[in-house]
Every structure is written in C-alpha cells, then in structure tokens.
Design a protein around this motif. Structure first.
Motif, PDB file in Angstrom:
ATOM      1  N   ARG A   1       0.831  -1.206   0.000  1.00 44.91           N
ATOM      2  CA  ARG A   1       0.000   0.000   0.000  1.00 44.91           C
ATOM      3  C   ARG A   1       0.866   1.257   0.000  1.00 44.91           C
ATOM      4  NH1 ARG A   1      -4.702   1.138   4.441  1.00 44.91           N
ATOM      5  NH2 ARG A   1      -5.758   2.781   3.320  1.00 44.91           N
ATOM      6  N   GLN A   2       1.974   1.217   0.722  1.00 38.61           N
ATOM      7  CA  GLN A   2       2.882   2.355   0.783  1.00 38.61           C
ATOM      8  C   GLN A   2       3.447   2.687  -0.598  1.00 38.61           C
ATOM      9  OE1 GLN A   2       3.285   4.641   2.844  1.00 38.61           O
ATOM     10  NE2 GLN A   2       5.293   4.761   3.772  1.00 38.61           N
ATOM     11  N   ILE A   3       3.801   1.662  -1.346  1.00 43.73           N
ATOM     12  CA  ILE A   3       4.350   1.864  -2.686  1.00 43.73           C
ATOM     13  C   ILE A   3       3.346   2.596  -3.576  1.00 43.73           C
ATOM     14  CG2 ILE A   3       5.008   0.646  -4.810  1.00 43.73           C
ATOM     15  CD1 ILE A   3       6.309  -1.486  -2.920  1.00 43.73           C
ATOM     16  N   PHE A   4       2.097   2.147  -3.578  1.00 46.11           N
ATOM     17  CA  PHE A   4       1.108   2.777  -4.441  1.00 46.11           C
ATOM     18  C   PHE A   4       0.711   4.169  -3.956  1.00 46.11           C
ATOM     19  CE2 PHE A   4       0.534  -1.692  -5.714  1.00 46.11           C
ATOM     20  CZ  PHE A   4       0.801  -1.527  -7.054  1.00 46.11           C
ATOM     21  N   ASP A   5       0.761   4.401  -2.644  1.00 48.20           N
ATOM     22  CA  ASP A   5       0.506   5.753  -2.149  1.00 48.20           C
ATOM     23  C   ASP A   5       1.648   6.696  -2.528  1.00 48.20           C
ATOM     24  OD1 ASP A   5      -1.967   5.118  -1.130  1.00 48.20           O
ATOM     25  OD2 ASP A   5      -1.239   4.753   0.898  1.00 48.20           O
ATOM     26  N   PHE A   6       2.888   6.195  -2.525  1.00 47.10           N
ATOM     27  CA  PHE A   6       4.013   7.006  -2.995  1.00 47.10           C
ATOM     28  C   PHE A   6       3.862   7.340  -4.476  1.00 47.10           C
ATOM     29  CE2 PHE A   6       7.035   6.201   0.598  1.00 47.10           C
ATOM     30  CZ  PHE A   6       7.455   7.516   0.745  1.00 47.10           C
ATOM     31  N   LEU A   7       3.422   6.386  -5.267  1.00 46.97           N
ATOM     32  CA  LEU A   7       3.235   6.631  -6.698  1.00 46.97           C
ATOM     33  C   LEU A   7       2.174   7.699  -6.953  1.00 46.97           C
ATOM     34  CD1 LEU A   7       3.459   2.993  -8.091  1.00 46.97           C
ATOM     35  CD2 LEU A   7       5.128   4.826  -8.383  1.00 46.97           C
ATOM     36  N   GLY A   8       1.202   7.812  -6.057  1.00 50.26           N
ATOM     37  CA  GLY A   8       0.147   8.817  -6.202  1.00 50.26           C
ATOM     38  C   GLY A   8       0.410  10.083  -5.418  1.00 50.26           C
ATOM     39  N   PHE A   9       1.561  10.178  -4.749  1.00 51.24           N
ATOM     40  CA  PHE A   9       1.923  11.339  -3.930  1.00 51.24           C
ATOM     41  C   PHE A   9       0.846  11.670  -2.903  1.00 51.24           C
ATOM     42  CE2 PHE A   9       4.159  11.964  -7.977  1.00 51.24           C
ATOM     43  CZ  PHE A   9       5.463  12.008  -7.511  1.00 51.24           C
ATOM     44  N   GLN A  10       0.326  10.652  -2.253  1.00 51.52           N
ATOM     45  CA  GLN A  10      -0.711  10.836  -1.245  1.00 51.52           C
ATOM     46  C   GLN A  10      -0.042  10.853   0.124  1.00 51.52           C
ATOM     47  OE1 GLN A  10      -4.180   8.449  -1.792  1.00 51.52           O
ATOM     48  NE2 GLN A  10      -4.669   9.929  -3.366  1.00 51.52           N
ATOM     49  N   TRP A  11       0.244  12.046   0.612  1.00 57.19           N
ATOM     50  CA  TRP A  11       1.096  12.206   1.785  1.00 57.19           C
ATOM     51  C   TRP A  11       0.435  11.765   3.084  1.00 57.19           C
ATOM     52  CZ3 TRP A  11       5.525  12.184  -0.137  1.00 57.19           C
ATOM     53  CH2 TRP A  11       5.795  12.823  -1.332  1.00 57.19           C
ATOM     54  N   ALA A  12      -0.842  11.967   3.261  1.00 61.33           N
ATOM     55  CA  ALA A  12      -1.508  11.528   4.494  1.00 61.33           C
ATOM     56  C   ALA A  12      -1.454   9.998   4.627  1.00 61.33           C
ATOM     57  CB  ALA A  12      -2.940  12.045   4.552  1.00 61.33           C
ATOM     58  N   PRO A  13      -1.820   9.234   3.606  1.00 57.26           N
ATOM     59  CA  PRO A  13      -1.690   7.782   3.724  1.00 57.26           C
ATOM     60  C   PRO A  13      -0.235   7.315   3.844  1.00 57.26           C
ATOM     61  CG  PRO A  13      -3.251   8.309   1.996  1.00 57.26           C
ATOM     62  CD  PRO A  13      -2.602   9.595   2.415  1.00 57.26           C
ATOM     63  N   ILE A  14       0.692   8.027   3.210  1.00 53.59           N
ATOM     64  CA  ILE A  14       2.107   7.654   3.318  1.00 53.59           C
ATOM     65  C   ILE A  14       2.555   7.757   4.770  1.00 53.59           C
ATOM     66  CG2 ILE A  14       4.458   8.432   2.770  1.00 53.59           C
ATOM     67  CD1 ILE A  14       3.365   9.147  -0.045  1.00 53.59           C
ATOM     68  N   LEU A  15       2.186   8.849   5.425  1.00 50.44           N
ATOM     69  CA  LEU A  15       2.536   9.033   6.836  1.00 50.44           C
ATOM     70  C   LEU A  15       1.884   7.961   7.706  1.00 50.44           C
ATOM     71  CD1 LEU A  15       3.943  10.759   8.980  1.00 50.44           C
ATOM     72  CD2 LEU A  15       1.890  12.186   9.045  1.00 50.44           C
ATOM     73  N   GLY A  16       0.605   7.709   7.465  1.00 41.54           N
ATOM     74  CA  GLY A  16      -0.091   6.666   8.236  1.00 41.54           C
ATOM     75  C   GLY A  16       0.514   5.292   8.020  1.00 41.54           C
ATOM     76  N   ASN A  17       0.820   4.953   6.773  1.00 40.18           N
ATOM     77  CA  ASN A  17       1.439   3.648   6.484  1.00 40.18           C
ATOM     78  C   ASN A  17       2.799   3.524   7.150  1.00 40.18           C
ATOM     79  OD1 ASN A  17      -0.691   2.848   4.823  1.00 40.18           O
ATOM     80  ND2 ASN A  17       0.272   3.705   3.001  1.00 40.18           N
ATOM     81  N   PHE A  18       3.566   4.612   7.148  1.00 37.65           N
ATOM     82  CA  PHE A  18       4.885   4.593   7.780  1.00 37.65           C
ATOM     83  C   PHE A  18       4.756   4.291   9.274  1.00 37.65           C
ATOM     84  CE2 PHE A  18       8.310   6.848  10.017  1.00 37.65           C
ATOM     85  CZ  PHE A  18       9.407   6.144   9.509  1.00 37.65           C
ATOM     86  N   LEU A  19       3.852   4.981   9.948  1.00 36.26           N
ATOM     87  CA  LEU A  19       3.634   4.722  11.380  1.00 36.26           C
ATOM     88  C   LEU A  19       3.155   3.294  11.603  1.00 36.26           C
ATOM     89  CD1 LEU A  19       1.948   8.069  12.450  1.00 36.26           C
ATOM     90  CD2 LEU A  19       4.261   7.293  12.994  1.00 36.26           C
TER      91      LEU A  19
END
Length: 181
Positions: free
Chosen positions: A24-42
């Motif tokens: 999920r993190q990979i696809f959120d990075f591809l879409g530049f979706q910063w809120a989900p990227i932060l949530g996935n990282f945590l």
C-alpha cells in the motif's frame, strides 16, 4: 515456551500486515498521497514493534501494537468513507495530499483495464492539472480498489488485535506463574 499457536499466529499475521502495508505504501508514494504515506509509515513501525514484542516476549510492545490496531482500524474506516464519499467527504479534494498538490490515487489512472488518454489543455487551464487526463475502460473503479485495500487492512488489524490480546494474556499468565514459584 516454544512457538505456541497464538504467538506463531501473531508473528505470521504481523508479517502479513507488513507485506500489505508495504504494498500500500508503494502505491501511495506513486500517487503522492502524503496523508496515507505518513499513516502507512507509522503502521509499519508499530507492526515491527509488535513483531519484536511477540518474538522477544515483551508484552508492553504488544500493548502498543494493540492500541495502534484500534487507531489503524479507525483510519481505514475514514479512508473508506472518503473514497465512497460518505458524510460530505469528496474523493476529488486534495485532502490526502494535505492540499499541497492535485495528485490523486495512483489507481485512478492505472487501475486494471484502464486506458489513459491525455487531452490537450484549454487556453485558460494549467498544464499540470489532472483534468486533462481521460481514463476509460477500467474494470474496477479506483475508489473501490482503495476501499478494498482499506478493508484488507481492517480485517488484518482486527484479527491482529484479537491475537495480540490473547498473546498478552498468555505472557502475563506465565509471568504470574514465574512470580508465584
């Protein structure tokens, strides 16, 4: 204690959660979706903590994982509501990018079966605006793919919560037995 059923199941579940969160993190990075990227990282950090706590018999780390799973379920319910436009939310806002850019879900243009066409911009439009991209023929609309991702995360988290509570109770029971001897 060897690898009892609950402990091994929690280890396997944490590994599965890590794989799912990384995907999920990979696809959120591809879409530049910063809120989900932060949530996935945590989420990845806390799942690693829960995995470490399970392997090293550290119930406090598993408690942190357990509390996080409740928060993670709440976040994913919000994501589902966002993409299904429940309660006045709109998937066409820049909320997931913190209003920094006009990027959207990567699945919007690259979903299964989608044919992407870039249309020429009008005279008054901006070149970087996503309104000039036409997407047709998608087998599954992007919002449903995002909902499926969130539903899988919720399912894994709920099962992880149950197993984590079970493993914590076993660890505490063993600790009490050791103190009574």
């Amino acid at each position: 204690m060897g690898c009892c059923t609950g402990r091994c199941a929690l280890i396997g579940l944490c590994a599965l959660q890590l794989l799912s969160a990384l995907e999920r993190q990979i696809f959120d990075f591809l879409g530049f979706q910063w809120a989900p990227i932060l949530g996935n990282f945590l989420h990845i950090i806390v799942v690693i903590l829960g995995l470490f706590g399970t392997i090293q018999y550290r119930p406090r780390y598993i408690v942190v994982y357990t509390v996080w799973t409740a928060l993670w379920v709440t976040w994913n319910v919000f994501i589902i509501c966002f993409y299904l436009e429940v309660g006045g939310l709109s998937k066409d806002t820049d909320l997931m990018t913190f209003n920094i850019s006009v990027h959207r879900s990567w699945w919007r243009e690259h979903g299964p079966g989608c044919v992407r066409r870039v249309l020429p911009p009008s005279a008054h439009g901006m070149m970087d605006d996503y309104t000039y991209v036409s997407v047709t023929g998608c087998i599954v609309d992007f919002q449903y793919l995002e909902v499926i991702h969130s539903a899988v995360q919720i399912l894994l988290s709920l099962v992880g919560f149950v197993y984590a509570c079970y493993v914590i109770s076993i660890f505490m029971e063993e600790e009490d037995t050791c103190r009574n001897k």
